[in-house]
Design a protein around this motif. Structure first.
Motif, short mmCIF file in Angstrom:
data_model
loop_
_atom_site.label_atom_id
_atom_site.label_comp_id
_atom_site.label_asym_id
_atom_site.label_seq_id
_atom_site.Cartn_x
_atom_site.Cartn_y
_atom_site.Cartn_z
N UNK A 37 0.74 -1.13 0.25
CA UNK A 37 0.20 0.17 0.42
C UNK A 37 0.82 1.24 0.04
N UNK A 38 1.94 1.08 -0.25
CA UNK A 38 3.11 2.51 0.06
C UNK A 38 2.96 3.26 1.74
N UNK A 39 3.73 1.76 2.66
CA UNK A 39 3.78 2.49 3.50
C UNK A 39 3.28 1.28 4.81
N UNK A 40 4.12 1.56 5.34
CA UNK A 40 3.51 0.63 7.09
C UNK A 40 1.82 0.47 7.52
N UNK A 41 1.77 -0.42 7.43
CA UNK A 41 0.60 -0.65 8.16
C UNK A 41 -0.85 -1.68 6.95
N UNK A 42 -0.54 -1.16 5.91
CA UNK A 42 -1.08 -1.96 4.76
C UNK A 42 -1.31 -3.41 4.32
N UNK A 43 -1.29 -4.12 3.40
CA UNK A 43 -1.25 -4.62 3.04
C UNK A 43 0.62 -5.65 2.75
N UNK A 44 0.80 -6.31 3.36
CA UNK A 44 3.30 -6.86 2.25
C UNK A 44 2.68 -7.86 2.08
N UNK A 45 3.86 -7.80 1.74
CA UNK A 45 4.14 -10.31 1.56
C UNK A 45 5.21 -9.71 1.95
N UNK A 46 6.01 -11.43 1.96
CA UNK A 46 7.44 -11.69 2.66
C UNK A 46 7.85 -11.89 1.30
N UNK A 47 9.24 -12.04 0.77
CA UNK A 47 9.86 -12.48 -0.32
C UNK A 47 11.28 -13.08 0.21
N UNK A 48 11.96 -14.03 0.30
CA UNK A 48 13.01 -14.64 1.22
C UNK A 48 14.35 -15.31 0.00
N UNK A 49 15.86 -15.17 0.35
CA UNK A 49 16.12 -16.41 -0.57
C UNK A 49 17.21 -16.36 0.01
N UNK A 50 17.58 -18.19 0.68
CA UNK A 50 18.40 -18.74 1.05
C UNK A 50 19.98 -18.24 1.26
N UNK A 51 20.60 -18.15 1.81
CA UNK A 51 21.80 -17.23 2.00
C UNK A 51 22.94 -18.93 1.74
N UNK A 52 23.34 -19.86 1.19
CA UNK A 52 24.25 -21.31 1.00
C UNK A 52 25.44 -21.24 0.25
N UNK A 53 26.17 -21.97 0.68
CA UNK A 53 27.16 -21.99 0.11
C UNK A 53 27.44 -23.48 -0.91
N UNK A 54 28.01 -24.43 -1.19
CA UNK A 54 27.86 -25.19 -2.03
C UNK A 54 27.20 -26.56 -1.56
N UNK A 55 26.69 -27.32 -2.92
CA UNK A 55 25.40 -28.18 -2.46
C UNK A 55 24.03 -27.16 -1.77
N UNK A 56 24.18 -26.63 -1.64
CA UNK A 56 23.10 -25.75 -0.74
C UNK A 56 23.28 -25.58 0.96
N UNK A 57 24.25 -25.74 1.14
CA UNK A 57 25.10 -25.91 2.72
C UNK A 57 24.58 -24.70 2.82
N UNK A 58 24.12 -24.44 4.59
CA UNK A 58 24.66 -22.90 4.99
C UNK A 58 25.61 -22.35 5.24
N UNK A 59 25.89 -21.30 5.27
CA UNK A 59 27.61 -20.68 5.16
C UNK A 59 27.73 -20.72 7.04
N UNK A 60 28.80 -20.61 7.43
CA UNK A 60 29.45 -20.03 8.87
C UNK A 60 28.55 -19.28 9.54
N UNK A 61 27.78 -19.61 10.74
CA UNK A 61 27.10 -18.45 11.71
C UNK A 61 27.49 -18.44 13.30
N UNK A 62 28.22 -17.43 13.56
CA UNK A 62 28.50 -17.81 14.52
C UNK A 62 28.63 -15.95 15.70
#
Lengths: 147, 251
Positions: A37-62
């Motif tokens: 709706x052009x600002x906070x508080x209205x309808x929204x949608x969420x898109x997500x992209x996973x951050x992956x390394x080789x063979x689709x495995x997750x990166x290091x998280x510390x």
């Protein structure tokens, strides 16, 4: 093709090995919330992209230690994600995606990080993008989410 | 439909029918839009002459009905300059008239230009002063010609009840300008802006939703309902009102 371009696929595969062995418990998603709706508080949608390394495995998280938390003025629970292999060809997350420069006005960019206990939203606090072969993200927790 | 009992009988709690955030707190969104329209109108000519390459082509590119919180700035794509209008601090509730309550509240208006080149930052100092003076004038007069409702100039936006903010009183009490960082460690980028505090009183509490059901608001009570005013129109209507009748069932 430069030497760096040749090395990136190899590095990506190497960084995926801990995940292959089941050592990466956390998964990291780049999360965009788009306000319809052009600002906070209205309808929204969420898109997500996973951050992956080789063979689709997750990166290091510390989790960051007390010293880095204090020096950076960061909250408890802050995490460092990476090294994330820089993109080569169409593979890998791009700088524009990490910086949110492809977003529209009012859209938000956060990370969603999951572990066996649940899922939480993190604000990106710092992007380290001065290396040609990898990037790192420092992020602080904002809220737990169910999805 | 949820109802509750007050001294004037059963009245509908006004937020129950709200389907948008604007309906829950219209004053906030209207105040934001009023000030954004005023700043854009009054400062566009000087803004075009200043040429600030790091920020947008209008004095207000983004507007928010919330505070300029660090977490928000860090995670949101914002085109600068941005205007933030929000309630600030603890409201004070008190009786306004029979059946009506009033709420006294501080509001913060934050106009943040955004990060700029060093030379530009020095040149906007006067602009910040001008915006503070403009907001003071808008609050004092109650409106601005550039903010229109249904295509017509609304002279008293701040004090108009139906399509305005519904304030009974409003005044600028404080203003400050300066720079701030929204990073956790205070590091650049540095944002330049100003904050204006408005002290406003507005009516709150239940509001009858149909003029047919009960034609007088609390403001009408105060104007017509004196101690001996049984012959006055407002008081007569109040006397004939049947308490404990569910007026919402007619709709």
């Amino acid at each position: 093709m430069s030497l760096a371009d040749d090395l990136k696929p190899l590095l990506r595969e190497i960084r995926g090995i801990p995940g292959e062995l089941g050592l990466r418990q956390r998964r990291v998603f780049l999360r965009n919330r788009l306000w319809l709706g052009g600002g906070f508080g209205g309808d929204s949608s969420v898109t997500e992209v996973e951050i992956v390394e080789g063979s689709g495995h997750p990166p290091k998280v510390r989790e960051l230690g007390d010293e880095r938390l204090a020096l950076g003025g960061l909250s408890q629970g802050s995490l460092e994600v990476g090294p994330i292999t820089t993109p080569h060809g169409a593979v890998g997350i791009t700088a524009a995606q990490l910086k949110g420069s492809n977003l529209d006005q009012y859209d938000t960019l956060t990370l969603r990080i999951t572990d066996p206990l649940g899922s939480a939203i993190y604000n990106v606090k710092r992007l380290t993008m001065d290396r040609s072969m990898h990037w790192k993200i420092v992020a602080s927790p904002v809220a737990e989410v169910t999805t | 439909m949820p109802t509750f009992n007050r001294r004037v009988g059963l009245t509908e709690l006004s937020p129950t029918s709200a389907t948008t955030l604007e309906e829950l707190d219209p004053a906030k969104y209207r105040l934001r839009d009023l000030i954004a329209a005023a700043i854009n109108h009054e400062f566009t000519p000087i803004w075009e002459r200043l040429i600030l390459p790091a920020v947008g082509p209008s004095p207000v590119m983004s507007k928010f009905a919330c505070a300029a919180e660090k977490e928000l700035i860090q995670s949101t794509k914002i085109e600068w300059p941005a205007l933030f209008v929000h309630r600030h601090g603890e409201p004070q509730f008190s009786q306004f008239s029979l059946g009506r309550r009033q709420r006294r509240q501080n509001w913060n208006v934050e106009w943040i230009i955004g990060p700029m080149e060093p030379g530009d930052a020095a040149s906007v100092d006067a602009l910040l002063t001008g915006v503070m003076n403009l907001v003071d004038q808008v609050v004092m007069t109650g409106g601005h010609p550039e903010y229109q409702v249904h295509g017509t100039f609304q002279r008293q936006t701040l004090f108009e009840v139906t399509e305005g903010c519904g304030f009974t009183e409003a005044r600028v009490t404080n203003a400050a300008q300066g720079s701030a960082s929204f990073n956790d460690d205070g590091s650049p980028p540095i944002y330049h802006g100003c904050r204006i505090t408005i002290d406003a009183t507005e009516l709150s509490g239940p509001r009858v939703t149909s003029a047919n059901a009960y034609p007088h608001t609390g403001a009408d009570f105060r104007m017509t309902g004196d101690d001996e005013g049984d012959d006055q129109e407002g008081v007569e209507d109040f006397d004939v009102f049947e308490p404990f009748v569910d007026i919402t069932s007619d709709f």
